[in-house]
Design an enzyme around this catalytic site. Structure first.
Site, PDB file in Angstrom:
ATOM      1  N   CYS A  37     -39.108 130.960  14.490  1.00 40.83           N
ATOM      2  CA  CYS A  37     -38.656 132.066  15.340  1.00 40.83           C
ATOM      3  C   CYS A  37     -38.752 131.699  16.814  1.00 40.83           C
ATOM      4  CB  CYS A  37     -39.469 133.327  15.047  1.00 40.83           C
ATOM      5  SG  CYS A  37     -38.943 134.757  16.011  1.00 40.83           S
ATOM      6  N   CYS A  40     -39.800 134.574  19.048  1.00 42.02           N
ATOM      7  CA  CYS A  40     -41.226 134.890  18.912  1.00 42.02           C
ATOM      8  C   CYS A  40     -42.094 133.877  19.648  1.00 42.02           C
ATOM      9  CB  CYS A  40     -41.645 134.872  17.443  1.00 42.02           C
ATOM     10  SG  CYS A  40     -40.686 135.916  16.349  1.00 42.02           S
ATOM     11  N   ASP A  41     -41.761 132.602  19.531  1.00 40.90           N
ATOM     12  CA  ASP A  41     -42.657 131.535  19.973  1.00 40.90           C
ATOM     13  C   ASP A  41     -42.109 130.637  21.083  1.00 40.90           C
ATOM     14  OD1 ASP A  41     -44.461 132.376  18.024  1.00 40.90           O
ATOM     15  OD2 ASP A  41     -43.597 131.050  16.502  1.00 40.90           O
TER      16      ASP A  41
END
Length: 186
Positions: A37, A40-41
């Site tokens: 992701c 996300c990261d």
């Protein structure tokens, strides 16, 4: 636990899970340089060299997104052409901070001296020749699998396991049962 619940409506929103390659080191280095992701990261890799693995819309979108954080993004694909939509491919190929490695398969995710991802061991899908690609972050973007195991034999699904709904609605064939989100949307 054997409890029974009654209701007039059921909304299924069980989502989907990222697919993984299954290569050695992938799970061990999860959260230590390997992710599925970018949104996300991605910020963890500001200014670092990153790779995206895949060739569909998700992979191209992740690579484009990561250019917000990294100056050096490499898309690694096992074939010599992408499956992504043409408009996404055009954006990818025009981006000055993205390079593409064609016909490469990730054989292993290798830890560096600090225990985080240090490199990928790649094999050429045509010749079998192996090599190492140094990177600090790898984003696996090869698709998702819907979380629908619970509904097999109870609700209609397509060949990939996504719940089938009436086009343009969340309605399944069973009155009062609805599906929304990634469980029904590729």
């Amino acid at each position: 636990g054997g409890d029974t619940y009654e209701g007039d409506t059921l909304v299924i929103a069980t989502g989907a899970q990222a697919k993984w390659l299954g290569a050695p080191g992938e799970q061990e280095l999860g959260g230590k340089g390997v992710s599925a992701c970018a949104t996300c990261d991605g910020f963890f890799y500001r200014g670092k060299k990153v790779a995206v693995i895949g060739g569909g819309n998700t992979a191209v979108e992740e690579a484009l997104y990561l250019t917000n954080h990294s100056e050096d993004v490499t898309l690694i694909h096992r074939r010599d052409s992408l499956r992504a939509e043409k408009i996404l491919q055009d954006r990818l190929f025009a981006h000055p901070r993205i390079t593409v490695l064609w016909n490469k398969v990730v054989e292993e995710f290798e830890a560096g001296e600090d225990g985080t991802l240090g490199s990928l061991r790649l094999a050429d899908s045509l010749t079998g020749e192996e090599g190492t690609f140094a990177t600090q972050g790898a984003f696996v973007a090869i698709g998702h699998a819907p979380s629908t195991e619970l509904f097999k034999g109870k609700l209609d699904m397509d060949s990939s396991g996504y719940l089938l709904v009436e086009p343009g609605t969340p309605k399944t064939k069973i009155p009062g049962v609805f599906a929304c989100g990634d469980v029904m949307d590729h």
